[in-house]
Write an enzyme that holds these catalytic residues in place. Sequence first.
Site, short mmCIF file in Angstrom:
data_model
loop_
_atom_site.label_atom_id
_atom_site.label_comp_id
_atom_site.label_asym_id
_atom_site.label_seq_id
_atom_site.Cartn_x
_atom_site.Cartn_y
_atom_site.Cartn_z
N GLY A 116 63.99 37.59 16.60
CA GLY A 116 63.97 37.59 18.08
C GLY A 116 65.33 37.17 18.60
O GLY A 116 65.45 36.36 19.52
N ALA A 131 59.68 43.38 13.78
CA ALA A 131 59.69 42.19 12.92
C ALA A 131 58.32 41.92 12.30
O ALA A 131 58.22 41.21 11.30
CB ALA A 131 60.12 40.97 13.73
N TYR A 187 65.87 32.48 24.14
CA TYR A 187 66.09 31.35 23.24
C TYR A 187 66.58 31.78 21.86
O TYR A 187 67.26 31.01 21.18
CB TYR A 187 64.80 30.53 23.13
CG TYR A 187 64.62 29.53 24.26
CD1 TYR A 187 65.68 28.74 24.69
CD2 TYR A 187 63.39 29.35 24.89
CE1 TYR A 187 65.53 27.80 25.70
CE2 TYR A 187 63.23 28.41 25.91
CZ TYR A 187 64.30 27.64 26.31
OH TYR A 187 64.16 26.71 27.31
N TYR A 194 48.83 28.75 31.22
CA TYR A 194 49.57 28.71 29.96
C TYR A 194 48.83 27.92 28.88
O TYR A 194 48.12 28.50 28.07
CB TYR A 194 51.00 28.15 30.19
CG TYR A 194 51.94 28.61 29.10
CD1 TYR A 194 52.83 29.65 29.30
CD2 TYR A 194 51.91 28.04 27.83
CE1 TYR A 194 53.65 30.11 28.27
CE2 TYR A 194 52.72 28.48 26.80
CZ TYR A 194 53.60 29.51 27.03
OH TYR A 194 54.40 29.96 26.00
N LEU A 252 60.18 35.03 18.55
CA LEU A 252 59.66 36.30 19.06
C LEU A 252 58.85 36.09 20.33
O LEU A 252 58.13 35.11 20.45
CB LEU A 252 58.71 36.93 18.05
CG LEU A 252 59.27 37.71 16.87
CD1 LEU A 252 58.14 38.48 16.19
CD2 LEU A 252 60.33 38.68 17.32
N SER A 281 67.92 38.81 20.07
CA SER A 281 68.72 39.57 21.04
C SER A 281 68.72 39.02 22.45
O SER A 281 69.46 39.51 23.31
CB SER A 281 68.21 41.01 21.07
OG SER A 281 66.86 41.01 21.49
N TYR A 335 55.85 26.28 24.52
CA TYR A 335 55.95 25.69 25.87
C TYR A 335 54.65 24.95 26.13
O TYR A 335 53.56 25.49 25.94
CB TYR A 335 56.16 26.79 26.92
CG TYR A 335 56.29 26.20 28.30
CD1 TYR A 335 57.41 25.44 28.63
CD2 TYR A 335 55.30 26.37 29.26
CE1 TYR A 335 57.53 24.85 29.88
CE2 TYR A 335 55.41 25.80 30.52
CZ TYR A 335 56.54 25.03 30.82
OH TYR A 335 56.66 24.44 32.05
N VAL A 365 64.42 31.01 32.58
CA VAL A 365 64.20 32.40 32.95
C VAL A 365 64.58 33.29 31.77
O VAL A 365 65.74 33.29 31.34
CB VAL A 365 65.07 32.80 34.16
CG1 VAL A 365 64.67 34.19 34.65
CG2 VAL A 365 64.95 31.77 35.27
#
Length: 393
Positions: free
Chosen positions: A48, A112, A53, A235, A139, A50, A225, A273
């Site tokens: 992940g 992946a 984070y 969440y 990811l 690109s 998170y 963001v």
Amino acid sequence: MIIKPRIRGFICTTAHPKGCAAHVDSQIATVKARGALVGAPKRVLVIGASGGYGLASRVVAAFGGGASTLGVSFEKAPEDTRTATAGWYNNHAFERRAKAAGLYAKTFDGDAFSDAMKAQVVDAIKSDFGQIDLMVYSLASPVRMDPKSGVLHRSVIKPIGGVHHVKTLNLDRGVVHEVDLEPATLDEIKATVAVMGGEDWEYWIDALQSAGVLADGFRTVTYTYVGSELTWPIYWHGTLGKAKEDLDRAATAIRKRLGPAGDARVAALKAVVTQASSAIPVVPLYASLLFKVMKERDAHETVIEHIDRLFRSALYSKSPPPLDEVGRIRLDAIELSNPIQGEVKRRWPIVTTENLPQLADFDGFRADFLKIFGFGFAGVDYDEDLDPALTAL
Ligand code: NAD
């Protein structure tokens, strides 16, 4: 092609090659300004890599720690009339800068979750540097094809148990409004855990360990998170939270596999963001309020600043910080501190479209959002006619 932002809902369908390169440059500059990362891992794999984070982790490992990096991401190349995705430009820009700095960097674009990608990466590790010291698993995906069953799982971002009535913010129009979010079914919860939970992280460790490419003292980290009462319904207590709980399970299982010499941790990070977070209802409003409050107290961190702190103060510090009750690294303590949350919670019920500029930093949120796609960087000529296939970034 003259490339301007084209925003549809919570995504931007264009990306600016030179702007994305400027974004990578600014991240590299931030890390370099903080000096060399002592005790850093020298061979690092980022899944992940690109954007968000993951890209920040790769930049810190390479430009803070001098690491050779392998990256995996799922990005789209440009076509005649379409720009590439931002991550595609980021990867090219990163590799060019790493190579110019004498650092090994190779990126694989593809799924992946597949066995084929894992095999390709194992081959590259074997042929190019033997073993790895760190794997960052970062990811964020809406779908996953299970490589064993062939089932395509789709994740959903929904509450669990009942309809959740909530305030949110329309990113396009800057309008605060209320929505009813329908609860997830049991199948949707399971599918979200299958996509965003820990199984694929474990599959990566299986593939790497059985190929003998994990160095002594190998470590792996993934990101979660946790948030507060304001975001819990959508969440932590929702489908995504179930998937994130599964990461905690997987971390314990991976630690057992690695034995005492290795380590596997979940790091709880702050809200920022990214392409993934912009798609979550509530988050744009919550983050706009949070940014205002954190900036007022001089406590705000960008994506790269946050990850730089993760490496320096937690992953590779001489005296790592204490872990929480389930063994997580907590970098979100400032966001979740009483003064910050108290003020965000005070503003939450009173924020409206009209007082948004006073109470929240929606401009900052929107500027960060555009930067993900390479827009808004000083020194980039946004009227220049560019080849969208530009790779000499
Ligand atoms: P992002 O959207 O910026 O990046 C996602 C990355 O995953 C990209 O590199 C993308 O190419 C890659 N990817 C997606 N599907 C793929 C696939 N099938 N194969 C290969 N690569 C694939 O996301 P982000 O916000 O940086 O999220 C990364 C992690 O950090 C997630 O676990 C997320 O939950 C966590 N996190 C994010 C926040 C936040 O506020 N953004 C906060 C805490 C934790």
